[in-house]
Design a protein around this motif. Structure first.
Motif, PDB file in Angstrom:
ATOM      1  N   ARG A 239      -7.292   4.508  -1.043  1.00 51.45           N
ATOM      2  CA  ARG A 239      -6.107   3.686  -0.792  1.00 51.45           C
ATOM      3  C   ARG A 239      -5.468   3.374  -2.146  1.00 51.45           C
ATOM      4  O   ARG A 239      -6.158   2.996  -3.094  1.00 51.45           O
ATOM      5  N   VAL A 240      -4.144   3.538  -2.241  1.00 51.47           N
ATOM      6  CA  VAL A 240      -3.420   3.245  -3.474  1.00 51.47           C
ATOM      7  C   VAL A 240      -2.491   2.063  -3.212  1.00 51.47           C
ATOM      8  O   VAL A 240      -1.678   2.100  -2.297  1.00 51.47           O
ATOM      9  N   THR A 241      -2.627   1.023  -4.028  1.00 46.33           N
ATOM     10  CA  THR A 241      -1.866  -0.205  -3.826  1.00 46.33           C
ATOM     11  C   THR A 241      -1.074  -0.555  -5.081  1.00 46.33           C
ATOM     12  O   THR A 241      -1.551  -0.360  -6.204  1.00 46.33           O
ATOM     13  N   TYR A 242       0.139  -1.073  -4.881  1.00 48.39           N
ATOM     14  CA  TYR A 242       0.950  -1.583  -5.985  1.00 48.39           C
ATOM     15  C   TYR A 242       1.087  -3.085  -5.826  1.00 48.39           C
ATOM     16  O   TYR A 242       1.474  -3.574  -4.762  1.00 48.39           O
ATOM     17  N   ASP A 243       0.759  -3.835  -6.875  1.00 45.29           N
ATOM     18  CA  ASP A 243       0.896  -5.285  -6.882  1.00 45.29           C
ATOM     19  C   ASP A 243       2.167  -5.634  -7.638  1.00 45.29           C
ATOM     20  O   ASP A 243       2.234  -5.482  -8.858  1.00 45.29           O
TER      21      ASP A 243
ATOM     22  N   ILE B  16       0.858  -1.183   0.000  1.00 43.38           N
ATOM     23  CA  ILE B  16       0.000   0.000   0.000  1.00 43.38           C
ATOM     24  C   ILE B  16       0.895   1.234   0.000  1.00 43.38           C
ATOM     25  O   ILE B  16       1.710   1.430   0.907  1.00 43.38           O
ATOM     26  N   LEU B  17       0.750   2.050  -1.043  1.00 41.30           N
ATOM     27  CA  LEU B  17       1.612   3.217  -1.227  1.00 41.30           C
ATOM     28  C   LEU B  17       1.067   4.466  -0.551  1.00 41.30           C
ATOM     29  O   LEU B  17       1.828   5.319  -0.108  1.00 41.30           O
ATOM     30  N   SER B  18      -0.253   4.592  -0.498  1.00 44.47           N
ATOM     31  CA  SER B  18      -0.828   5.829   0.035  1.00 44.47           C
ATOM     32  C   SER B  18      -2.235   5.599   0.567  1.00 44.47           C
ATOM     33  O   SER B  18      -2.971   4.745   0.057  1.00 44.47           O
TER      34      SER B  18
END
Length: 199
Positions: free
Chosen positions: A43-47, A29-31
């Motif tokens: 919520r900003v997520t990177y996979d 989770i980036l932000s």
């Protein structure tokens, strides 16, 4: 990093640079964004497994994009406009996804940035840089050339038109002025019609 905007913002643009580097496995989770009551609004997520960026809004709406594989660093920008009722995601200055609806509940007071939470399967390094918060489109970052060879004329290639005397003369003048080796000149027989480029 945590930033309190001082009051709930109805128009928010959030942009940062991200380099997935050696990140692999699960998600990070980036932000986060929270309202004045401390409730999560986005919520900003990177996979790392799929190279996908996903934005989940408290309304149940979502934005998503896959990062291009030909770049190390990516400019990620998120817009949430609660008055206009729309949200948008840009990757490297290109609009990749939008959503619209009744977004009045998405006003944001506090923004978090960083590898806040991660899946147990996530490993490796992921870098974030140049965090910007604004109330208008920010756009991608223009990064100056930083190659170790950018100032080395022995690594330059000079292309000129052999069918145009002025182009031939220009290439020799440029070669001498810049110290470019003869071997780095590339002459091409190109059209000389009006409007054609000489150099």
């Amino acid at each position: 990093l945590v930033h309190d905007l001082g009051s709930e913002q109805s128009l928010l643009h959030l942009r940062w640079l991200m380099n997935p580097a050696t990140a692999s496995g699960g998600w990070v989770i980036l932000s986060f964004g929270f309202d004045a009551a401390g409730d999560q609004v986005f919520r900003v997520t990177y996979d790392a497994a799929t190279k996908a960026i996903s934005v989940n809004l408290a309304t149940g709406d979502a934005l998503a994009a896959t990062l291009p594989s030909d770049l190390s660093w990516h400019a990620i920008e998120l817009k949430i406009d609660t008055v206009g009722g729309n949200a948008a995601l840009w990757i490297n200055g290109v609009s990749v996804d939008t959503a619209s609806g009744g977004f009045g509940s998405l006003t944001t007071r506090t923004v978090w940035l960083g590898g806040i939470l991660k899946d147990a399967n996530a490993s490796g390094d992921l870098y974030l840089d140049e965090w910007v918060i604004a109330q208008a489109y920010i756009g991608p970052v223009l990064v100056a050339t930083s190659s170790d060879y950018a100032d080395d004329p022995t690594r330059w290639l000079v292309v000129y038109n052999t069918a145009d005397a002025d182009s031939v003369a220009w290439s020799e003048h440029y070669r001498q002025a810049r110290g470019v080796p003869f071997a780095n000149l590339l002459g091409l027989n190109l059209p000389t019609a009006a409007g054609a480029h000489r150099h």
